[in-house]
Scaffold this active site. Structure first.
Site, PDB file in Angstrom:
ATOM      1  N   GLU A 110      -1.737  -1.826  -5.878  1.00 45.46           N
ATOM      2  CA  GLU A 110      -2.953  -1.175  -6.375  1.00 45.46           C
ATOM      3  C   GLU A 110      -2.633  -0.263  -7.552  1.00 45.46           C
ATOM      4  O   GLU A 110      -1.592   0.403  -7.570  1.00 45.46           O
ATOM      5  CB  GLU A 110      -3.575  -0.362  -5.238  1.00 45.46           C
ATOM      6  CG  GLU A 110      -4.963   0.172  -5.525  1.00 45.46           C
ATOM      7  CD  GLU A 110      -5.572   0.869  -4.328  1.00 45.46           C
ATOM      8  OE1 GLU A 110      -6.767   1.172  -4.360  1.00 45.46           O
ATOM      9  OE2 GLU A 110      -4.836   1.116  -3.342  1.00 45.46           O
ATOM     10  N   ASP A 154       0.867  -1.181   0.000  1.00 39.86           N
ATOM     11  CA  ASP A 154       0.000   0.000   0.000  1.00 39.86           C
ATOM     12  C   ASP A 154       0.899   1.224   0.000  1.00 39.86           C
ATOM     13  O   ASP A 154       1.762   1.369   0.864  1.00 39.86           O
ATOM     14  CB  ASP A 154      -0.903   0.007   1.233  1.00 39.86           C
ATOM     15  CG  ASP A 154      -1.819   1.218   1.267  1.00 39.86           C
ATOM     16  OD1 ASP A 154      -2.544   1.437   0.273  1.00 39.86           O
ATOM     17  OD2 ASP A 154      -1.808   1.960   2.273  1.00 39.86           O
ATOM     18  N   ASP A 192      -2.976   1.372   7.138  1.00 35.22           N
ATOM     19  CA  ASP A 192      -2.132   1.071   5.985  1.00 35.22           C
ATOM     20  C   ASP A 192      -1.806  -0.414   5.877  1.00 35.22           C
ATOM     21  O   ASP A 192      -1.835  -0.988   4.782  1.00 35.22           O
ATOM     22  CB  ASP A 192      -0.844   1.893   6.053  1.00 35.22           C
ATOM     23  CG  ASP A 192      -1.107   3.387   6.011  1.00 35.22           C
ATOM     24  OD1 ASP A 192      -2.048   3.788   5.303  1.00 35.22           O
ATOM     25  OD2 ASP A 192      -0.387   4.149   6.676  1.00 35.22           O
TER      26      ASP A 192
END
Length: 369
Positions: free
Chosen positions: A259, A175, A341
């Site tokens: 992502e 992340d 996170d």
């Protein structure tokens, strides 16, 4: 292939010849672009790079100073022009523009040679001292000489065989954030060094001094170089950090989940735009992509609309809202306390392993093509 970039220290005569080569390559590029535009406007035809290269002997007769520089460098500038045209028509990039003096100064040569541990031979230029060590075993394909902030650099393209690394099969979700740069699903956190923010006051002071000088004066030139070199220092510090952590991650893990971020869209948030730009997420992902091929690491990307921060990684409960100021939260369903996170990184890994298809990127450009 791998690129190795280092600073070089040319003599006064060598730097003058390098500057001449920059100018000649710029002149040939602009002449080639002018010919291609006129041919299309008048006759609706295209001129290939090789047709332009055939015109070089005639141009050298007309402009004798073109003979002073390396011929291959001039040819490569025309091939770069052809590449820019191809990207415009096939990849929908911007239309090639005329190069101006003081912009990006560089040229490529195909015949560099190893000279010694701290020097390299460049055709027409001669042997130039390098800041970093050059290995004799390298098979050098080409070299690109460039200038930035008044300093000269050479980027050498070499054949590269990645070392074989035995891995334990570890997997990780990543992340990307602003408070911490990268947070892994196993709890590992890489801090955000904030290279721009650390030098922001010094940069503002130099830019303020620059604005008070008269353009064209010696003080203006000196301060402009100081500002450019500070920008170079900030960029180098950031890139060095990105290379270190991207190499560490791809060396350790067999699979990485990340992502797909809409960085361009996120930059519209003026409160976070400077911090996002300072992180350089896109460059980090680019480095992960090519280093994964080197070190036998698989990368899986999930769609940008996956609610990775809102989902509980334990029970799958989805929160209705999750403002940015909430760094820790408790799941109402299973009562697990989450670090925002780390929880997002765990969800990214779960989604990637579940086999969901990655969100298509730039669908409009694909249809237009």
């Amino acid at each position: 292939m791998k690129a190795f970039k280092t600073r070089i220290y040319p003599t006064i005569e060598q730097s003058e010849l390098i500057e001449k080569t920059f100018g000649c390559c710029r002149f040939v590029y602009n002449k080639g672009l002018e010919c291609k535009k006129l041919a299309y406007e008048k006759e609706k035809t295209t001129i290939s790079a090789y047709d332009l290269i055939k015109k070089l002997p005639q141009q050298k007769k007309e402009f004798e100073w073109l003979k002073e520089v390396e011929a291959q460098a001039l040819q490569q500038s025309l091939l770069d022009l052809q590449s820019a045209y191809t990207k415009f028509f096939c990849e929908h990039k911007g239309f090639p523009s005329f190069h101006k003096k003081g912009g990006k100064e560089s040229y490529r040569t195909l015949s560099p040679k190893y000279s010694s541990r701290h020097s390299i031979y460049i055709p027409k230029i001669g042997i130039i001292k390098t800041a970093e060590r050059i290995k004799k075993k390298w098979i050098i394909k080409n070299a690109t000489l460039s200038k930035r902030a008044g300093l000269y650099f050479v980027s050498i393209l070499i054949e590269y065989t990645p070392p074989k690394i035995i891995k334990s099969g570890e997997v990780a979700g990543i992340d990307l954030g602003i408070k911490d740069f990268a947070i892994l699903s196993d709890g590992t956190k890489y801090k955000n060094i904030k290279s721009l923010k650390q030098q922001e006051n010094k940069l503002a002071r130099l830019q303020r001094q620059l604005s008070h000088t008269q353009k064209g004066s010696s003080n203006h030139k000196k301060l402009r170089i100081k500002v450019a070199r500070l920008h170079l220092y900030i960029s180098n510090k950031r890139n060095d950090y990105l290379h270190k952590i991207s190499t560490e991650i791809t060396n350790r893990y067999s699979l990485i989940a990340i992502e797909t971020l809409n960085v361009k869209g996120m930059m519209h948030n003026h409160k976070l735009a400077k911090s996002i730009a300072d992180c350089s997420w896109s460059e980090f992902v680019r480095q992960l992509d090519y280093k994964a091929n080197w070190y036998n690491c698989e990368i899986r990307k999930i769609g940008r609309f996956e609610p990775s921060s809102k989902l509980c990684s334990v029970c799958g409960y989805k929160m209705a809202e999750m403002p940015l100021d909430i760094r820790k939260w408790k799941c109402p369903n299973c009562h697990t306390i989450h670090d925002r996170d780390i929880n997002a990184a765990k969800n990214i890994l779960k989604i990637a392993l579940s086999g969901r298809e990655e969100e298509p990127v730039d669908t409009c450009a694909t249809k237009a093509h």
